[in-house]
Design a protein around this motif. Structure first.
Motif, short mmCIF file in Angstrom:
data_model
loop_
_atom_site.label_atom_id
_atom_site.label_comp_id
_atom_site.label_asym_id
_atom_site.label_seq_id
_atom_site.Cartn_x
_atom_site.Cartn_y
_atom_site.Cartn_z
N SER A 59 39.03 -8.69 0.21
CA SER A 59 40.23 -9.48 -0.13
C SER A 59 40.44 -10.60 0.86
CB SER A 59 41.47 -8.58 -0.18
OG SER A 59 41.40 -7.69 -1.25
N ASN A 60 40.23 -10.30 2.13
CA ASN A 60 40.38 -11.31 3.17
C ASN A 60 39.35 -12.43 2.99
OD1 ASN A 60 41.15 -12.63 5.49
ND2 ASN A 60 40.28 -11.12 6.88
N ILE A 61 38.11 -12.06 2.72
CA ILE A 61 37.06 -13.06 2.48
C ILE A 61 37.42 -13.91 1.27
CG2 ILE A 61 34.64 -13.39 1.79
CD1 ILE A 61 34.06 -10.75 3.37
N TYR A 62 37.84 -13.24 0.20
CA TYR A 62 38.20 -13.94 -1.03
C TYR A 62 39.33 -14.94 -0.78
CZ TYR A 62 39.72 -14.89 -5.78
OH TYR A 62 40.07 -15.53 -6.94
N ASP A 63 40.38 -14.49 -0.10
CA ASP A 63 41.53 -15.37 0.16
C ASP A 63 41.13 -16.58 1.00
OD1 ASP A 63 43.12 -13.61 -1.27
OD2 ASP A 63 43.97 -12.64 0.52
N LYS A 64 40.31 -16.38 2.01
CA LYS A 64 39.88 -17.49 2.85
C LYS A 64 39.00 -18.47 2.07
CE LYS A 64 40.50 -15.25 7.24
NZ LYS A 64 39.98 -14.81 8.50
#
Length: 105
Positions: A59-64
């Motif tokens: 999720s963190n990778i996706y958001d960034k």
């Protein structure tokens, strides 16, 4: 590209998620051994925790990436892939995951 498609792309092009899960699993098992015997988690609970951390990681990778690409719900998958490849995101993630080291307290 949605989060599931990103996860599929990452899994098809690297072992980042598997390596991340392995490191989290080792850390969770270490923490579990330090718990009082009556408070220790079973393997299923440890795996749920590993999956939770992995989901947060993706999720963190996706958001960034979403912000970096300036994407919206209609941004084509090809634009995501082009950005990931041009900016060597997979290589950077592999390096970052390999450097993860949990401190033993």
């Amino acid at each position: 590209m949605n989060k599931e498609e990103l996860l599929e792309y990452i899994n098809n092009n690297s072992n980042i998620v598997a390596n991340f899960k392995d490191k989290i699993r080792i850390d969770q098992q270490y923490k579990n051994k330090k718990r009082q015997p009556a408070k220790r988690w079973n393997d299923a609970r440890i795996e749920r925790q590993v999956d939770k951390f992995a989901d947060e990681f993706i999720s963190n990778i996706y958001d960034k990436l979403f912000r970096a690409i300036k994407a919206n719900n209609h941004t084509p998958k090809e634009r995501w892939i082009k950005f990931i490849e041009e900016n060597e995101i997979i290589d950077d993630l592999e390096e970052s995951v390999s450097m993860i080291n949990f401190e033993e307290e």
